[in-house]
Design a protein around this motif. Structure first.
Motif, short mmCIF file in Angstrom:
data_model
loop_
_atom_site.label_atom_id
_atom_site.label_comp_id
_atom_site.label_asym_id
_atom_site.label_seq_id
_atom_site.Cartn_x
_atom_site.Cartn_y
_atom_site.Cartn_z
N VAL A 75 31.22 6.09 -5.98
CA VAL A 75 32.00 6.48 -7.16
C VAL A 75 33.40 6.85 -6.69
O VAL A 75 33.56 7.64 -5.76
CB VAL A 75 31.33 7.67 -7.89
N GLU A 77 37.43 8.34 -6.99
CA GLU A 77 37.99 9.62 -7.46
C GLU A 77 38.24 9.58 -8.96
O GLU A 77 38.24 10.62 -9.62
CB GLU A 77 39.29 9.93 -6.71
N GLU A 78 38.44 8.38 -9.50
CA GLU A 78 38.64 8.23 -10.96
C GLU A 78 37.30 8.15 -11.69
O GLU A 78 37.25 7.83 -12.87
CB GLU A 78 39.46 6.97 -11.27
N ASN A 79 36.21 8.40 -10.95
CA ASN A 79 34.85 8.40 -11.50
C ASN A 79 34.40 7.01 -11.94
O ASN A 79 33.70 6.86 -12.94
CB ASN A 79 34.73 9.40 -12.65
N CYS A 80 34.84 5.97 -11.24
CA CYS A 80 34.38 4.60 -11.51
C CYS A 80 33.28 4.24 -10.52
O CYS A 80 33.40 4.51 -9.33
CB CYS A 80 35.53 3.60 -11.33
N GLN A 81 32.24 3.61 -11.04
CA GLN A 81 31.16 3.12 -10.18
C GLN A 81 31.61 1.80 -9.55
O GLN A 81 32.02 0.88 -10.26
CB GLN A 81 29.90 2.91 -11.04
#
Length: 139
Positions: A75, A77-81
């Motif tokens: 994941v 830092e921008e919370n993207c998988q």
């Protein structure tokens, strides 16, 4: 056929299984070994998508060289998988010198056959391919 300079031939199954991992996420990891009798790189183990990093490292022999592909999910830092395909050249200090030379001389040719590798790791002991290394190299 293979010669000393270009390294080993690459079995077609290596490319097929890599394409399946890349396109369909059919596997979590693939472990490859050099078959010295056949003078080619072959698929040794396939890891199901549900398997963990620990399962992957358990399939890497402690004192023999291998190549491996690992599909690393993380994941950002921008919370993207996301996921990245890692190529690992495993060459432990305890491996036979001849084996280390074979794997070193064949690596570039083998890697060229696998189109889509995003990160390469060289490892001589398990800490050099720990999860923390994967995380730092993935971002």
């Amino acid at each position: 056929m293979a010669n000393a300079a270009s390294g080993m031939a690459v079995n077609d199954e290596c490319k097929l299984k890599f394409l399946e991992l890349k396109a369909k996420r059919t596997y979590r990891f693939i472990v490859f070994k050099i078959d010295e009798k056949q003078k080619q790189v072959i698929v040794e183990k396939l890891g199901e998508p549900s398997l963990s990093y620990e399962d992957f490292t358990a399939n890497i022999p402690a004192d023999e060289c291998r190549y491996a592909i690992y599909d690393f999910d993380f994941v950002t830092e921008e919370n993207c998988q996301k996921s990245k395909i890692f190529f690992i050249a495993w060459s432990p200090d305890s491996a036979r010198v001849r084996s280390k030379m074979l794997y070193a001389s064949s690596k570039d040719r083998f890697k060229r056959e696998l189109d889509g590798i995003q990160v390469e790791l060289q490892a001589t002991d398990p800490t050099e391919m720990g999860l923390d290394v994967f995380r730092s190299r993935a971002n």
